[in-house]
Design an enzyme around this catalytic site. Sequence first.
Site, short mmCIF file in Angstrom:
data_model
loop_
_atom_site.label_atom_id
_atom_site.label_comp_id
_atom_site.label_asym_id
_atom_site.label_seq_id
_atom_site.Cartn_x
_atom_site.Cartn_y
_atom_site.Cartn_z
N LYS A 1 18.12 90.40 -14.98
CA LYS A 1 17.36 90.97 -14.39
C LYS A 1 16.39 91.39 -15.11
CE LYS A 1 18.93 95.13 -13.20
NZ LYS A 1 18.51 96.44 -13.31
N ASN A 2 17.13 92.43 -16.38
CA ASN A 2 16.30 92.98 -18.03
C ASN A 2 15.59 92.30 -18.79
OD1 ASN A 2 18.00 95.18 -16.17
ND2 ASN A 2 19.74 94.90 -17.34
N CYS B 1 18.57 108.79 -10.94
CA CYS B 1 20.25 108.16 -10.85
C CYS B 1 21.21 108.80 -11.17
CB CYS B 1 19.90 106.64 -11.38
SG CYS B 1 20.52 106.06 -12.75
N ARG C 1 18.23 110.03 -17.52
CA ARG C 1 17.98 109.29 -17.60
C ARG C 1 15.99 109.32 -17.96
NH1 ARG C 1 19.22 103.65 -14.99
NH2 ARG C 1 18.90 102.87 -16.96
N ASP D 1 27.13 97.43 -18.83
CA ASP D 1 26.42 97.13 -18.02
C ASP D 1 28.05 96.24 -17.51
OD1 ASP D 1 23.12 96.73 -18.52
OD2 ASP D 1 24.04 98.19 -17.54
N ARG E 1 19.95 94.44 -5.15
CA ARG E 1 19.21 95.38 -6.13
C ARG E 1 18.94 94.40 -7.74
NH1 ARG E 1 18.50 100.60 -9.38
NH2 ARG E 1 17.48 99.03 -9.52
#
Length: 458
Positions: A58-59, A154, A159, A344, A437
């Site tokens: 994803k990243n 978030c 952030r 993560d 997500r």
Amino acid sequence: MISGLFCLCDWPKKYFHILLEFLNRQITIVGNYFIMQEYIVVEQSLGLQGTADLVGAKNAVLVIMTSLLLTAGKSTLTNVPASNDVFNMILLLEALGAQVLFNEDEHTLIVDTVSVNKWHVSPDIMKKMRASVLAMGPLLARFGHAELAVPGGCLLGARPIDYHLKNFEKMGVSIAMVGDELHTSCSQLSARRIVLEYPSVGATENIMMAATLAQGTTTIINAALEPEVFDLIEVLQKMGAHITVNAPATIIIEGVQELHPISHAIIPDRLEAGTLLIATAVTGGKIVLPQARADHLDLVLYKLDEMGHSIDIGQNNVGITLRATQAPKAVSFKTTPYPGFPTDLQAPMMVAQCLAEGTSVIEETVFENRLLHVSELQKMGAIIGVKDNKATVKGVGQLLSSAVAATDIRASCALVLAGMAAHGGTTMMSNTHHFKRGYEALDIKLNTLGARIRFVEE
Ligand code: EPZ
């Protein structure tokens, strides 16, 4: 019921996903009607067993999708995960005028940026995910303008994007706040020696993409060097960018006149791999991940080995097999930028410590507020004390099923893993959008390995 209502329409699938996510979140029709909420229901599972493929990271895919704005043509990305963040990024590219085709079954994304003619992204798209801010560098490089709403903070913390903005200003960009939008512009990006006070992944990526078309040679000192950053570098080099990486953590970008479209396969997701390994560790099974890059997970593998799990690595560091020990020992760790322990995977690894013998100390150094899953794990019987950004975890024999709430993408995984190991019934997790997500059907993948996870609406 909601799914059934809409599947009759001939909606383009990608919009269907987004709409379904919206509708399946908290649908409250006030009054005597009904409240519908989607949950993930997890039953205790036996030890996971089997072999699993990995989706693209994803990243990596999100930033690589924004990098395509640097070119005017048709690029093809393969190994693209069908996760909600990818669908959201498709909406962003289409809002700028790109033509996008996504074959979910084949995980192939074709993006034609010839018709990109806008540089404004609306707040509703920007607020969906932090990665939207990564459109800023490419838009400034291509058009000299970018008008983006400030990406939402978030639960991980504020952030901010100050590292991005102050370095763009150094490169000649003028920045104005118009409402809650950042209007940035520059006649010509100037190459600079950029010093990052923190090896920010997003700031490194945004500045690097802008620098590819700047006049002169840009040097980024104290750059982030995550595997996803290197995947982006490979894409930019394929486009014709002149980029070299030197020790210590220095990226040198020699600006060029133009970049051209590319084809690229996204790297396997090391975070999905780490999650599957930890899921196997907490349930006591055995798993084979043929595509996993062990060299992207050194610290995670080191810590799992320290717990007593046995790990085999394939040739050239490709392929990981983990056989869980039945008597795991608790280990301490702290999250740091790559190649340290990845933030993560902090939440999933905390679950493994809850079920191990002994006491561990987990220090979160990357985000200022990434221990929100602790209170949810405590509902399941975990014994965890928190002081500042450190969690002290005392291993318990077992966790107990409970109703819990996900607080971010990775915490949602941790709570699913905890539910798989919990006794006494089923664990129900709300805020399921976090889970959707970050992954493509991770629940289905876990179920093929022996887990018992399902989505329900109540
Ligand atoms: C990327 O976020 C990832 N997201 C994150 O993954 C990941 O946790 C993070 O890097 C760290 O590895 C994507 O790639 C889409 P940072 P990013 O800039 O770029 C502070 C997930 O679950 N900071 O390296 O936003 C920031 O607040 C997500 O997949 C500033 O203060 O992370 C944080 O404390 C979560 N000012 C720290 O630096 C800035 O201008 C690291 O942030 C930028 C960052």
